[in-house]
Design an enzyme around this catalytic site. Structure first.
Site, mmCIF file in Angstrom:
data_model
loop_
_atom_site.group_PDB
_atom_site.id
_atom_site.type_symbol
_atom_site.label_atom_id
_atom_site.label_comp_id
_atom_site.label_asym_id
_atom_site.label_seq_id
_atom_site.Cartn_x
_atom_site.Cartn_y
_atom_site.Cartn_z
ATOM 1 N N ASP A 67 0.817 -1.209 0.000
ATOM 2 C CA ASP A 67 0.000 0.000 0.000
ATOM 3 C C ASP A 67 0.854 1.265 0.000
ATOM 4 O O ASP A 67 2.072 1.206 0.194
ATOM 5 C CB ASP A 67 -0.965 -0.008 1.205
ATOM 6 N N GLU A 136 -9.889 -2.192 5.022
ATOM 7 C CA GLU A 136 -10.573 -1.954 6.287
ATOM 8 C C GLU A 136 -11.786 -2.891 6.407
ATOM 9 O O GLU A 136 -12.189 -3.521 5.416
ATOM 10 C CB GLU A 136 -11.022 -0.487 6.345
HETATM 11 C C1 F6R Z 1 1.363 -1.559 6.049
HETATM 12 C C2 F6R Z 1 0.181 -2.382 6.144
HETATM 13 C C3 F6R Z 1 -0.658 -2.391 7.379
HETATM 14 C C4 F6R Z 1 0.147 -2.781 8.620
HETATM 15 C C5 F6R Z 1 -0.755 -2.765 9.863
HETATM 16 C C6 F6R Z 1 0.036 -3.044 11.115
HETATM 17 O O1 F6R Z 1 1.946 -1.682 4.778
HETATM 18 O O2 F6R Z 1 -0.130 -3.045 5.222
HETATM 19 O O3 F6R Z 1 -1.730 -3.267 7.216
HETATM 20 O O4 F6R Z 1 0.686 -4.057 8.447
HETATM 21 O O5 F6R Z 1 -1.376 -1.516 9.973
HETATM 22 O O6 F6R Z 1 0.920 -1.992 11.348
HETATM 23 P P1 F6R Z 1 2.058 -2.126 12.467
HETATM 24 O O7 F6R Z 1 2.985 -3.181 12.021
HETATM 25 O O8 F6R Z 1 2.710 -0.765 12.483
HETATM 26 O O9 F6R Z 1 1.358 -2.453 13.738
#
Ligand code: F6R
Length: 236
Positions: A67, A136
């Site tokens: 993303d 989401e």
């Molecule tokens: C980022 C992504 C998100 C994260 C998720 C967890 O490229 O795809 O889905 O994997 O928001 O974020 P962290 O690892 O910061 O808790």
């Protein structure tokens, strides 16, 4: 869905990094699906270290990130910058082969992945609301790469990377759920107390679009890594 439980976060990072290094050693033209966020940071550090010690070249590897933010966002807050600073700059990867979704590519991102031969291994984190990439809750399971309006919960979770919540973009572009599910192998890493409820829902719920990560139980080759501490709190 294979659940792998380790005592410490660092054990997860080392095991996943070794696995990815092996994949690239076996096929130097591997296609990697990559995530940003806090979760993969130690994995990226370990891959960089191992690549240097074992002399594994990433020169012919192609990467597709999950993303990217949309709209007015400082370069330093972009996911391309994040990947460069935390991973790409430590490898001999050819930056031309590092792909991110953008508005221009929107319709073509899934085709680009197919043309590259498909994703050999996709690394995933999970949002506290169960999002994968920026899919989401209630994103259709058959979605392809698309533009999303970010959930307030996601913007709040990500505010830690910005000076205040108003700077967090409201929109992003993300691989869809069906795009992710086409990966030949998926590694989902779940770390930290803020993810207890997400892990519990993943372990206990049937696939349902209200909780995007629940789709992953339908994937034929997925490993979920977490810590014993978290697993005990999320056990159902
Ligand atoms: C980022 C992504 C998100 C994260 C998720 C967890 O490229 O795809 O889905 O994997 O928001 O974020 P962290 O690892 O910061 O808790």
């Amino acid at each position: 869905m294979e659940i792998i439980i380790k005592n410490q976060t660092k054990d997860i990072a080392i095991e996943v990094a070794k696995h990815i290094i092996e994949i690239v050693e076996q096929n130097p033209k591997s296609v990697l699906g990559l995530a940003t966020g806090s979760t993969p940071l130690d994995i990226y550090r370990n891959i960089s270290k191992l690549a240097s010690v074992l002399k594994v070249s990433f020169a012919n590897v192609t990467t597709f990130n999950l993303d990217e933010y949309l709209g007015p966002v400082a370069v330093e807050q972009s996911y391309r910058y994040f990947m460069h600073e935390n991973f790409f700059k430590f490898l001999d990867v050819d930056l031309i082969n590092t792909k991110f979704p953008n508005e221009e590519l929107l319709e073509k991102y899934d085709d680009e992945i197919d043309k590259a031969g498909g994703i050999d291994i996709q690394l995933l984190g999970i949002g506290s609301n169960g999002h994968i990439a920026f899919n989401e809750p209630f994103t259709p399971f058959d979605s392809k790469t698309h533009i999303v309006k970010l959930d307030d919960k996601t913007r709040n979770d990500n505010a830690r990377f910005f000076s205040n919540i108003d700077e967090v973009p409201t929109h992003a572009i993300t691989m869809g759920i069906s795009t992710i599910m086409k990966a030949k192998e998926i590694i989902l890493v779940i770390l930290g107390d803020s993810k207890v409820s997400a892990l519990k829902q993943l372990l206990c719920l049937e696939p349902d679009e209200s909780f995007p990560a629940s789709v992953l139980s339908k994937h034929p080759n997925i490993k979920v890594y977490t810590t014993m501490d978290l697993f005990k709190k999320a056990f159902c």
